[in-house]
Motif scaffolding. Sequence first.
Motif, PDB file in Angstrom:
ATOM      1  N   GLU A   9      -1.330  -7.625  -8.256  1.00 46.06           N
ATOM      2  CA  GLU A   9      -1.617  -7.901  -6.843  1.00 46.06           C
ATOM      3  C   GLU A   9      -1.321  -9.361  -6.492  1.00 46.06           C
ATOM      4  OE1 GLU A   9      -4.634  -4.679  -8.031  1.00 46.06           O
ATOM      5  OE2 GLU A   9      -3.507  -6.306  -8.974  1.00 46.06           O
ATOM      6  N   CYS A  48       9.168  -1.809 -12.438  1.00 47.06           N
ATOM      7  CA  CYS A  48       8.311  -1.283 -11.370  1.00 47.06           C
ATOM      8  C   CYS A  48       7.554  -0.024 -11.785  1.00 47.06           C
ATOM      9  CB  CYS A  48       9.135  -1.006 -10.113  1.00 47.06           C
ATOM     10  SG  CYS A  48      10.404   0.283 -10.276  1.00 47.06           S
ATOM     11  N   ASN A 108      -0.295  -0.802 -13.519  1.00 45.80           N
ATOM     12  CA  ASN A 108       0.733   0.161 -13.118  1.00 45.80           C
ATOM     13  C   ASN A 108       0.315   0.882 -11.845  1.00 45.80           C
ATOM     14  OD1 ASN A 108      -0.153   3.094 -13.687  1.00 45.80           O
ATOM     15  ND2 ASN A 108      -0.689   2.077 -15.625  1.00 45.80           N
ATOM     16  N   ILE A 109       1.301   1.355 -11.106  1.00 44.36           N
ATOM     17  CA  ILE A 109       1.050   1.887  -9.765  1.00 44.36           C
ATOM     18  C   ILE A 109       0.505   3.307  -9.781  1.00 44.36           C
ATOM     19  CG2 ILE A 109       2.770   0.389  -8.703  1.00 44.36           C
ATOM     20  CD1 ILE A 109       4.699   2.756  -8.663  1.00 44.36           C
ATOM     21  N   LEU A 161      -2.531  -0.268  -5.473  1.00 47.53           N
ATOM     22  CA  LEU A 161      -1.307  -0.896  -5.965  1.00 47.53           C
ATOM     23  C   LEU A 161      -0.083  -0.068  -5.578  1.00 47.53           C
ATOM     24  CD1 LEU A 161      -0.769  -3.484  -7.500  1.00 47.53           C
ATOM     25  CD2 LEU A 161      -0.821  -2.183  -9.628  1.00 47.53           C
ATOM     26  N   PHE A 162      -0.233   1.249  -5.628  1.00 50.72           N
ATOM     27  CA  PHE A 162       0.863   2.125  -5.187  1.00 50.72           C
ATOM     28  C   PHE A 162       1.179   1.865  -3.714  1.00 50.72           C
ATOM     29  CE2 PHE A 162       2.674   5.901  -3.332  1.00 50.72           C
ATOM     30  CZ  PHE A 162       3.590   6.331  -4.273  1.00 50.72           C
ATOM     31  N   ALA A 189       3.064  -1.335  -3.314  1.00 54.07           N
ATOM     32  CA  ALA A 189       4.465  -1.192  -3.710  1.00 54.07           C
ATOM     33  C   ALA A 189       5.277  -0.517  -2.613  1.00 54.07           C
ATOM     34  CB  ALA A 189       4.563  -0.406  -5.016  1.00 54.07           C
ATOM     35  N   ALA A 201       5.640   8.664  -8.958  1.00 52.50           N
ATOM     36  CA  ALA A 201       6.146   7.881  -7.835  1.00 52.50           C
ATOM     37  C   ALA A 201       7.252   8.631  -7.093  1.00 52.50           C
ATOM     38  CB  ALA A 201       6.658   6.533  -8.339  1.00 52.50           C
TER      39      ALA A 201
END
Length: 418
Positions: A214, A229, A237-238, A244-245, A248, A275
């Motif tokens: 972040e 990524c 990790n997202i 966090l996702f 992104a 994702a």
Amino acid sequence: MAPARSASPAASLLLRNARPIAFGPGLPDGQRIDVLIGADGRVAAVGPGLPGAPGLPAVDLGGSWLSPGWADLHTHVYWGATDISVRVREVGAATGVLTLVDAGSAGEANFAGFREYVAEPARERVLSFLNIGSIGLVACNRVSELIDARSIDIDRTLACIEANRDIIRGVKVRASGVIVGAWGVAPARIASKVAKLAGLPLMVHVGEAPPLVEEVFELLRPGDIVTHCFHGKRGGNILEDPDLFDMARELQARGVVLDIGHGVASFSYEVGADAIRRGLLPTTISTDLHQHNLHGPVWDLSLVMSKLLALGMPLDAVVTGATRNVLRAVGEPHEALLEPGAPARFTVFDLVDAELSLPDSMRRDLRLSQRLVPRLAILGDTVIEAASNHRRAGGEPDSHRRAGGEPDNHRPAGVDHG
């Protein structure tokens, strides 16, 4: 299809029976065309059924795909000067890759050698993201390039960029706890400032905290690049953190580049599949090739592209992510790449049926039913045979049938002087 378009009557090579893909609007994917290349190494004409001429070399591609030359946004090719780098010839045109971007192997203190001994002699286009740490990756992960404030010289870094703008296209920082220790986000902040002063993008490696991802995301501007990524490391990790996702997704919408950067420890099938299923596709597909993954789990760009295809990305998006999107990220022309007058820089490949199990960086296997197989690299009027490093290393052989059942018996490397 529109009539053939021509820029010059002079010609030195004719490519027949190609199926273009990922060249952008105006040229439908998959329609078979011929491409005439002039003596100047540029496209002279494009269209179906172009006439040949006595003595004009011609290559029948037999319906293979023709894309812009593959481009790898994250490699380490400062061979001999760092303990992880590979030779350009191992991962360049011989595997279908015509543009290689070295991601921080060199810093300002040793960039002169990278330019003279790696970039300038290469037949491929070799560019650089200059490491914010002055020594670069001389002893990668053994001697950190970011120990403390003495590791960075802003004045010398800016001077190095200014003297080498033709091949330095950005600034690289590894914002990961195993590199920066207690220094946290400070190196990324400095790198962001230097990139801003130089008018170049920042490429930031994300991984273990500190700093938190972040904190890194808050620094990024449109055009900056997040590499790794889809890593699967805990705490950053997202997949495991919905906020966090969302960050992104918002960053990509603002123009930040999400780059795969597979590497030996930085790509998770689980994260990537989730994702992509939710509509977050990577902007660029890259390898992070170095000594520790050249013989697996990466091998070469074609296999990383094949993995993303298996995870659900459409073929056109996969090829665009390893061609035009990379060129755009490093400030190279990325439109009208098959128009008359454009430099002839193409990759010829097949999409073949496969029975292949490949690992990600977490050592989880994925079964591939299809894979991209590089066949030729076209540099001007030079035709270079290409193949996957996985095949050279004794991996499973390519299927002998193209995806969809069409026999793959043409082996598009024959040159006909009729």
